[in-house]
Design a protein around this motif. Structure first.
Motif, PDB file in Angstrom:
ATOM      1  N   LEU A 224      -1.799  -7.053   5.807  1.00  0.00           N
ATOM      2  CA  LEU A 224      -1.767  -7.810   4.567  1.00  0.00           C
ATOM      3  C   LEU A 224      -2.920  -7.527   3.945  1.00  0.00           C
ATOM      4  O   LEU A 224      -3.232  -7.576   2.664  1.00  0.00           O
ATOM      5  CB  LEU A 224      -1.380  -9.222   4.738  1.00  0.00           C
ATOM      6  CG  LEU A 224      -0.054  -9.445   4.986  1.00  0.00           C
ATOM      7  CD1 LEU A 224       0.301 -10.737   5.796  1.00  0.00           C
ATOM      8  CD2 LEU A 224       0.864  -8.927   3.829  1.00  0.00           C
ATOM      9  N   THR A 225      -4.178  -7.594   4.559  1.00  0.00           N
ATOM     10  CA  THR A 225      -5.584  -7.521   4.139  1.00  0.00           C
ATOM     11  C   THR A 225      -5.762  -6.477   3.461  1.00  0.00           C
ATOM     12  O   THR A 225      -6.360  -6.055   2.206  1.00  0.00           O
ATOM     13  CB  THR A 225      -6.702  -7.747   5.126  1.00  0.00           C
ATOM     14  OG1 THR A 225      -6.279  -8.843   5.990  1.00  0.00           O
ATOM     15  CG2 THR A 225      -8.065  -7.615   4.702  1.00  0.00           C
ATOM     16  N   ALA A 226      -5.485  -5.133   4.035  1.00  0.00           N
ATOM     17  CA  ALA A 226      -5.335  -3.908   3.530  1.00  0.00           C
ATOM     18  C   ALA A 226      -4.541  -3.613   2.277  1.00  0.00           C
ATOM     19  O   ALA A 226      -4.937  -3.308   1.264  1.00  0.00           O
ATOM     20  CB  ALA A 226      -5.060  -2.785   4.577  1.00  0.00           C
ATOM     21  N   GLN A 227      -3.350  -4.561   2.230  1.00  0.00           N
ATOM     22  CA  GLN A 227      -2.433  -4.430   0.958  1.00  0.00           C
ATOM     23  C   GLN A 227      -3.123  -5.190  -0.078  1.00  0.00           C
ATOM     24  O   GLN A 227      -3.001  -4.701  -1.450  1.00  0.00           O
ATOM     25  CB  GLN A 227      -1.229  -5.133   1.515  1.00  0.00           C
ATOM     26  CG  GLN A 227      -0.225  -4.932   0.303  1.00  0.00           C
ATOM     27  CD  GLN A 227       0.154  -3.498   0.152  1.00  0.00           C
ATOM     28  OE1 GLN A 227      -0.058  -2.826   0.720  1.00  0.00           O
ATOM     29  NE2 GLN A 227       0.548  -3.371  -1.387  1.00  0.00           N
ATOM     30  N   ARG A 228      -3.762  -6.076   0.207  1.00  0.00           N
ATOM     31  CA  ARG A 228      -4.414  -7.153  -0.701  1.00  0.00           C
ATOM     32  C   ARG A 228      -5.520  -6.361  -1.533  1.00  0.00           C
ATOM     33  O   ARG A 228      -5.755  -6.229  -2.935  1.00  0.00           O
ATOM     34  CB  ARG A 228      -5.060  -8.319  -0.161  1.00  0.00           C
ATOM     35  CG  ARG A 228      -5.918  -9.059  -1.178  1.00  0.00           C
ATOM     36  CD  ARG A 228      -5.907 -10.673  -0.827  1.00  0.00           C
ATOM     37  NE  ARG A 228      -4.746 -11.245  -0.856  1.00  0.00           N
ATOM     38  CZ  ARG A 228      -4.318 -12.099  -1.697  1.00  0.00           C
ATOM     39  NH1 ARG A 228      -4.938 -12.308  -2.740  1.00  0.00           N
ATOM     40  NH2 ARG A 228      -3.112 -12.676  -1.565  1.00  0.00           N
ATOM     41  N   VAL A 229      -6.143  -5.491  -0.792  1.00  0.00           N
ATOM     42  CA  VAL A 229      -7.353  -4.597  -1.294  1.00  0.00           C
ATOM     43  C   VAL A 229      -6.474  -3.642  -2.281  1.00  0.00           C
ATOM     44  O   VAL A 229      -7.098  -3.495  -3.574  1.00  0.00           O
ATOM     45  CB  VAL A 229      -8.060  -3.789  -0.288  1.00  0.00           C
ATOM     46  CG1 VAL A 229      -8.932  -2.636  -0.878  1.00  0.00           C
ATOM     47  CG2 VAL A 229      -8.581  -4.652   0.789  1.00  0.00           C
ATOM     48  N   ARG A 230      -5.577  -3.083  -2.026  1.00  0.00           N
ATOM     49  CA  ARG A 230      -4.616  -2.236  -2.764  1.00  0.00           C
ATOM     50  C   ARG A 230      -4.167  -2.985  -4.043  1.00  0.00           C
ATOM     51  O   ARG A 230      -4.380  -2.217  -5.068  1.00  0.00           O
ATOM     52  CB  ARG A 230      -3.755  -1.575  -2.082  1.00  0.00           C
ATOM     53  CG  ARG A 230      -4.004  -0.435  -0.925  1.00  0.00           C
ATOM     54  CD  ARG A 230      -2.768   0.320  -0.474  1.00  0.00           C
ATOM     55  NE  ARG A 230      -1.888  -0.423   0.355  1.00  0.00           N
ATOM     56  CZ  ARG A 230      -2.034  -0.670   1.756  1.00  0.00           C
ATOM     57  NH1 ARG A 230      -2.964  -0.016   2.290  1.00  0.00           N
ATOM     58  NH2 ARG A 230      -1.392  -1.211   2.670  1.00  0.00           N
ATOM     59  N   ASP A 231      -3.701  -4.082  -3.594  1.00  0.00           N
ATOM     60  CA  ASP A 231      -3.121  -4.740  -5.111  1.00  0.00           C
ATOM     61  C   ASP A 231      -4.280  -5.194  -5.916  1.00  0.00           C
ATOM     62  O   ASP A 231      -4.274  -5.025  -7.140  1.00  0.00           O
ATOM     63  CB  ASP A 231      -2.610  -5.978  -4.483  1.00  0.00           C
ATOM     64  CG  ASP A 231      -1.360  -5.952  -3.748  1.00  0.00           C
ATOM     65  OD1 ASP A 231      -0.647  -4.790  -3.694  1.00  0.00           O
ATOM     66  OD2 ASP A 231      -0.851  -6.777  -3.038  1.00  0.00           O
ATOM     67  N   ARG A 232      -5.645  -5.471  -5.424  1.00  0.00           N
ATOM     68  CA  ARG A 232      -6.869  -5.799  -6.262  1.00  0.00           C
ATOM     69  C   ARG A 232      -7.437  -4.699  -7.222  1.00  0.00           C
ATOM     70  O   ARG A 232      -7.728  -4.849  -8.084  1.00  0.00           O
ATOM     71  CB  ARG A 232      -7.659  -6.465  -5.193  1.00  0.00           C
ATOM     72  CG  ARG A 232      -7.765  -7.772  -4.921  1.00  0.00           C
ATOM     73  CD  ARG A 232      -8.766  -8.282  -4.023  1.00  0.00           C
ATOM     74  NE  ARG A 232     -10.089  -8.089  -4.869  1.00  0.00           N
ATOM     75  CZ  ARG A 232     -10.894  -9.154  -5.036  1.00  0.00           C
ATOM     76  NH1 ARG A 232     -10.803 -10.439  -4.569  1.00  0.00           N
ATOM     77  NH2 ARG A 232     -11.947  -8.928  -5.795  1.00  0.00           N
TER      78      ARG A 232
END
Lengths: 190, 190, 190, 190
Positions: B126-134
């Motif tokens: 999720l942390t990595a995914q949030r980075v991608r989303d941001r």
DNA sequence: CTGTAAGCGAGACGGTACGTCCGGTCTTTCG
DNA sequence: CGAAAGACCGGACGTACCGTCTCGCTTACAG
């Protein structure tokens, strides 16, 4: 003590089972919740449980049904933004700390593996909850604070979705600021 | 064939296990996913699984890790709204129909009963995914399409929250219209 | 340390295995004697054991072979009764307290479940032991203390049978009196 | 007192297990006798076996207990020599060809590795068997055929020891001549 | 004096059986 | 006839060894 008799199902046993299931869920988590454990804690025979509840989740359902509706009935002060904030705060509390919410989270999780349970959860809880959530927006429409053609279902999703997301997926804290911003942005942008 | 020796584990066995776990999860659901079943399907000894993976969920983790990142890397065409719609559509597809997404949903569900798993899911996905989303939003800020002081984390939650909510909780369809409205409303209201 | 070479096995490894097997048998009993355990105790690879010994019992056989013959070679003082008593006492000691005897008992026990092992035990130990046992009686025949037509095999059975019976079956103590009576009765009655 | 489905263990399951254990022992030998195999053959859950029998050997014990006593009860015709020969022949048959004897040999073998089992075998079978064996000699004493001060225990050992020795150790055939000689020599020499 | 082949320690592999645990069914007894 | 008690079958759990298999190292004869 024994209620085995010709006068029907034992209310005492029923309540003991529901209470035990609820307690054990909160104490040990869903993973360690077993029918045997519930039976022992409730002082009830396993067969009695199997006789009246098809599965472990059915017990939880029954334990959770009434509580949720009470906790999540929206207020009506006439101030749409304030009511929304109050309601969403209650929802956040339900999802993160409430006893009934713990059961809801467990059932939702099981629902990922069990479509029938997911369907039941929608029918018996989520649909009713959506009605409660919409009430606030419908009142806003009636007051002219929202356009008459606004897609309320979509708006509900935009309001509650981020809360469920934080509570069930990322585990981030749901602050009052977060809710306040969410409400104002949604009322403006809908 | 056999690679059992002091120079490390059998890549063949590893892949067979991951594939078997993945297949069985999709075929039978998480509830019926057993180590014994995986071992048998993979043509591998149970001990080989226990030697390399602490638990059933660790197998799924490994099976899901790389796929998810690939499926969910956002595009960059310079058109913020279009990129967001594309990205959120990919996310919706991931959550509802993708093979890797099925594993994600199973792990998220287990995470409700297992805090350690939930934590790991956040750390490793999720942390990595949030980075991608941001990334998409950061580019919009750089282009001046969003104010420099916008709270991007909150904005991400407002964008993806409703998708997770529909995919994991209510099971409603996630249409292009829904995503489009969501993106425009958020860009205006953020 | 390593004796790996193209001309022959490592004597060091062989002895380490025999010693380890012997030790572990006495320490833990046959039931807990495993190839893995022997290999570990001996500091030897499992494969080295499987290369040279077909089975666990073969190791024990090799460990026990030479010792037994030494312990059970009969004396020859010219006094038949005394020699018999001495010899049978040595046999009793072998069967009940000797290290090699412990291995013999284990192999005999396994022989009950494994006819091939039983046959091998007869060929490689019991036959030779019978020859040693008969020597005493043959000398008595030569000295005229026993009739020339006495059935020595039967007589051997009558002498040693009760000892094996007590040692392996009933666990009764084998006293000097018991042996003395046995010898005198047999010499008179044969 | 444990009582099955509230009042009683399943006699059917008990007998099925005993029968299956007995059959499998004779068919495949002790080495291949597994709890799983017994359970499967008996159509019984493993747990049912573990509930009632601490170990594999306990099952055999129960399967063997009653049979042995019946086969080995000595006759009483008034003719000591003849009765002894009859009785020892029955013993020889028990040890070499009888179904129950096969179980006895297996248990004796296991007893070499397991002192507790050996002790139990003595208490529950060998002691009673010795009583049966002594009866014949006691009758001979009463008839004046043996001196009143004869050591009957020792005499029993001298009679049965050689039989056990041949049956369990050397595997030699036990002929009628062997038994006859044995009986006469012992009656004369005691 | 350098390859090469055998024996070695190490240890992963596919398996079998272990003994334990829980799910869900069934039977018996009691009130 | 419902409830308590608890034995039953089924089957997954995680562990211990089995016997087989490479692997890379160490030796010591052979070219």
């Amino acid at each position: 003590m024994h209620r085995g008799n010709r006068h029907g199902r034992s209310e005492q046993a029923r309540l003991a089972v529901l209470q035990a299931a609820d307690d054990l869920l909160v104490e040990n988590g869903f993973a360690r919740l077993t029918i045997e454990g519930i039976a022992q804690r409730a002082g009830v025979a396993k067969q009695t449980i199997y006789r009246w509840w098809p599965s472990k989740t059915d017990i939880l359902f029954e334990a959770f049904a009434t509580d949720a509706a009470e906790e999540l009935t929206p207020p009506d002060t006439g101030d749409t933004a304030r009511d929304l904030i109050t309601h969403l705060s209650a929802l956040a509390r339900f999802l993160t700390v409430s006893h009934a919410g713990a059961v809801f989270r467990a059932l939702t999780a099981e629902g990922q593996h069990d479509p029938a349970l997911a369907a039941r959860l929608r029918e018996e809880h989520l649909t009713a909850q959506r009605v409660r959530d919409r009430q606030l927006l419908q009142r806003a429409v009636q007051r002219g604070e929202l356009p008459a053609d606004a897609d309320l279902d979509t708006t509900v999703d935009r309001l509650v979705g981020p809360l469920y997301y934080r509570a069930l997926i990322t585990g981030q804290e749901i602050t009052t600021e977060f809710i306040t911003e969410l409400v104002h942005a949604t009322l403006n942008g809908a």
